[in-house]
Design an enzyme around this catalytic site. Structure first.
Site, PDB file in Angstrom:
ATOM      1  N   ARG A 114      -1.824 -21.900  40.157  1.00 22.37           N
ATOM      2  CA  ARG A 114      -2.261 -20.574  40.284  1.00 22.37           C
ATOM      3  C   ARG A 114      -1.324 -19.622  39.536  1.00 22.37           C
ATOM      4  O   ARG A 114      -0.141 -20.072  38.899  1.00 22.37           O
ATOM      5  CB  ARG A 114      -2.441 -20.018  41.550  1.00 22.37           C
ATOM      6  CG  ARG A 114      -1.549 -20.560  42.861  1.00 22.37           C
ATOM      7  CD  ARG A 114      -0.133 -20.080  42.515  1.00 22.37           C
ATOM      8  NE  ARG A 114       0.291 -18.783  42.422  1.00 22.37           N
ATOM      9  CZ  ARG A 114       1.097 -17.859  41.922  1.00 22.37           C
ATOM     10  NH1 ARG A 114       2.143 -18.755  41.452  1.00 22.37           N
ATOM     11  NH2 ARG A 114       1.218 -16.716  41.866  1.00 22.37           N
ATOM     12  N   GLY A 115      -1.808 -18.233  39.275  1.00 23.23           N
ATOM     13  CA  GLY A 115      -1.006 -17.500  38.443  1.00 23.23           C
ATOM     14  C   GLY A 115      -1.888 -17.420  37.110  1.00 23.23           C
ATOM     15  O   GLY A 115      -2.271 -18.310  36.564  1.00 23.23           O
ATOM     16  N   ASP A 118      -3.328  -9.790  36.906  1.00 22.87           N
ATOM     17  CA  ASP A 118      -4.505 -10.784  36.408  1.00 22.87           C
ATOM     18  C   ASP A 118      -5.378 -10.335  35.376  1.00 22.87           C
ATOM     19  O   ASP A 118      -5.829 -10.922  34.854  1.00 22.87           O
ATOM     20  CB  ASP A 118      -5.191 -10.999  37.869  1.00 22.87           C
ATOM     21  CG  ASP A 118      -4.115 -12.002  38.668  1.00 22.87           C
ATOM     22  OD1 ASP A 118      -3.481 -11.545  39.292  1.00 22.87           O
ATOM     23  OD2 ASP A 118      -4.535 -13.388  38.462  1.00 22.87           O
TER      24      ASP A 118
HETATM   25  O1  MRU Z   1      -4.138 -15.824  43.613  1.00 25.40           O
HETATM   26  P1  MRU Z   1      -3.035 -16.008  42.779  1.00 25.40           P
HETATM   27  O2  MRU Z   1      -1.698 -16.918  43.211  1.00 25.40           O
HETATM   28  O3  MRU Z   1      -3.294 -17.055  41.195  1.00 25.40           O
HETATM   29  O4  MRU Z   1      -2.522 -14.675  42.097  1.00 25.40           O
HETATM   30  C1  MRU Z   1      -1.643 -14.590  41.380  1.00 25.40           C
HETATM   31  C2  MRU Z   1      -1.178 -13.266  40.991  1.00 25.40           C
HETATM   32  O5  MRU Z   1      -1.622 -12.259  41.505  1.00 25.40           O
HETATM   33  C3  MRU Z   1      -0.066 -12.886  40.035  1.00 25.40           C
HETATM   34  O6  MRU Z   1       0.685 -11.676  40.429  1.00 25.40           O
HETATM   35  C4  MRU Z   1      -0.574 -12.774  38.461  1.00 25.40           C
HETATM   36  O7  MRU Z   1      -1.363 -13.783  38.258  1.00 25.40           O
HETATM   37  C5  MRU Z   1       0.455 -12.579  37.550  1.00 25.40           C
HETATM   38  S1  MRU Z   1       1.179 -14.155  37.262  1.00 25.40           S
HETATM   39  C6  MRU Z   1       2.131 -13.842  36.031  1.00 25.40           C
END
Ligand code: MRU
Length: 354
Positions: free
Chosen positions: A45-46, A238
């Site tokens: 994720r991220g 995101d």
């Molecule tokens: O739901 P996730 O864990 O994928 O959400 C991730 C985030 O909100 C992060 O802050 C974002 O993707 C930036 S990652 C460098």
């Protein structure tokens, strides 16, 4: 560097982020379908990391294809693109990486390359996407270190670290670069309900790096700021809309409002691939809603009574007016963000330092 994602014996191997910190387990994917599933179920994720994973998933699809000609190969490739694009809607890096792979594929087709040559070209493009992401994180970290005081208490939300990127991290890249430049940095990691990316992943990464880390629940951030114990907030993103509105993990908006109330600068660290000039403002960003079970259960233990409804948006939007700056690999975008974001997207990429 942390092993977020890589190749092993022709398969894509990812550290299973659902199991950390209790277990350092790995998930192996042999098909684009398996990569799509890993993205949907949060093995990986991220925003930048899922873009890298999607590119590698497309490589898997091309490698395992038995297509005898390029037209058949193209059909399989574009179906895999659709499959991967349908996994998570908010992080624009996913669509950015797929679009880049599509452009490269179309170029190779136009050039009349064979099936094997196309495979080679696409392998190289996915590797570039991965390598460039790590280089971007390092570059934005160096820019961002300038906004971190010599002795700083940094609050961050969710996990925008090595695990969320090809490596090194965005918000945590800023922290790492500040530490590498000799600053004394302590981090407050918001726990980040309901998936606990802060408590589990950010804290795990930082403890591994020997960076002082204190986990708080998001409900504690206001008191912490009122006591004057936060110097700067740095979070990831995101998707950054053309006007500077920022979609990031649910709870980020609350942190930004608290930061404004307490006079704490609120920064967003994100590579240029997270900026989406085609999306005019935050209202146009699709916000993913995830399974209620993420909130009603912790593991197998039920937390909420049967019959109580839950609302589980995975992201929120922080309005541009609350953002002190957006730290990218090409420099820091300052308000008015609509102008500085456009300028940074138009600018040529900075040369990679030797
Ligand atoms: O739901 P996730 O864990 O994928 O959400 C991730 C985030 O909100 C992060 O802050 C974002 O993707 C930036 S990652 C460098």
């Amino acid at each position: 560097m942390l092993p977020t994602i890589g190749w092993e014996d022709g398969e894509v191997v990812m550290i299973d982020q659902r199991r950390l910190p209790a277990r350092e387990a790995y998930v192996r994917c042999g098909t684009a379908r398996e990569v799509a599933r890993a993205i949907r179920t949060m093995v990986i994720r991220g925003a930048p990391a899922i873009g890298v994973a999607a590119a590698m998933g497309l490589v898997l699809e091309l490698r395992r294809s038995a297509a005898s000609g390029t037209t058949q190969l193209a059909g399989e490739f574009y179906r895999a693109c659709d499959l991967l694009a349908a996994t998570r809607p908010t992080a624009v890096n996913l669509f950015w990486a797929i679009a880049r792979m599509k452009r490269t594929f179309a170029g190779a087709m136009r050039a009349g390359r064979s099936v094997d040559e196309i495979r080679g070209v696409m392998d190289a493009e996915a590797a570039r996407i991965h390598d460039e992401d790590v280089a971007s994180c390092r570059a934005l970290g160096r820019h961002g270190a300038a906004v971190v005081p010599a002795e700083a208490r940094v609050l961050t939300h969710c996990n925008a670290g090595a695990l969320a990127t090809g490596g090194y991290g965005t918000a945590l890249g800023v922290v790492r670069a500040a530490v590498e430049s000799g600053k004394r940095v302590a981090v407050y990691a918001d726990e980040t309900r309901p998936f606990l990316q802060g408590a589990r992943l950010t804290a795990w990464e930082l403890v591994r790096d020997g960076i002082e880390t204190t986990v708080i629940t998001e409900g504690m951030a206001g008191s912490l700021m009122r006591e004057g114990r936060v110097d700067v907030v740095v979070v990831g993103a995101d998707r950054v809309a053309a006007n500077g509105d920022v979609a990031n993990k649910i709870g980020t908006y609350t942190v930004a409002v608290l930061a404004r109330e307490h006079g704490v600068p609120f920064y967003v660290a994100a590579p240029v691939s997270t900026i989406d000039l085609a999306t005019p403002d935050g209202a146009a960003i699709p916000i993913e809603e995830r399974d209620a079970k993420e909130m009603t259960h912790l593991g197998s233990a039920r937390l909420t009574p049967e019959g109580a409804a839950v609302w589980n948006p995975a992201f929120d939007v922080t309005p541009a007016r609350l953002v002190a700056g957006i730290i990218t690999e090409r420099g820091i975008c300052r308000p008015p963000l609509a102008d500085s974001l456009k300028a940074v997207c138009d600018a040529a990429p900075a040369p990679t330092p030797a």
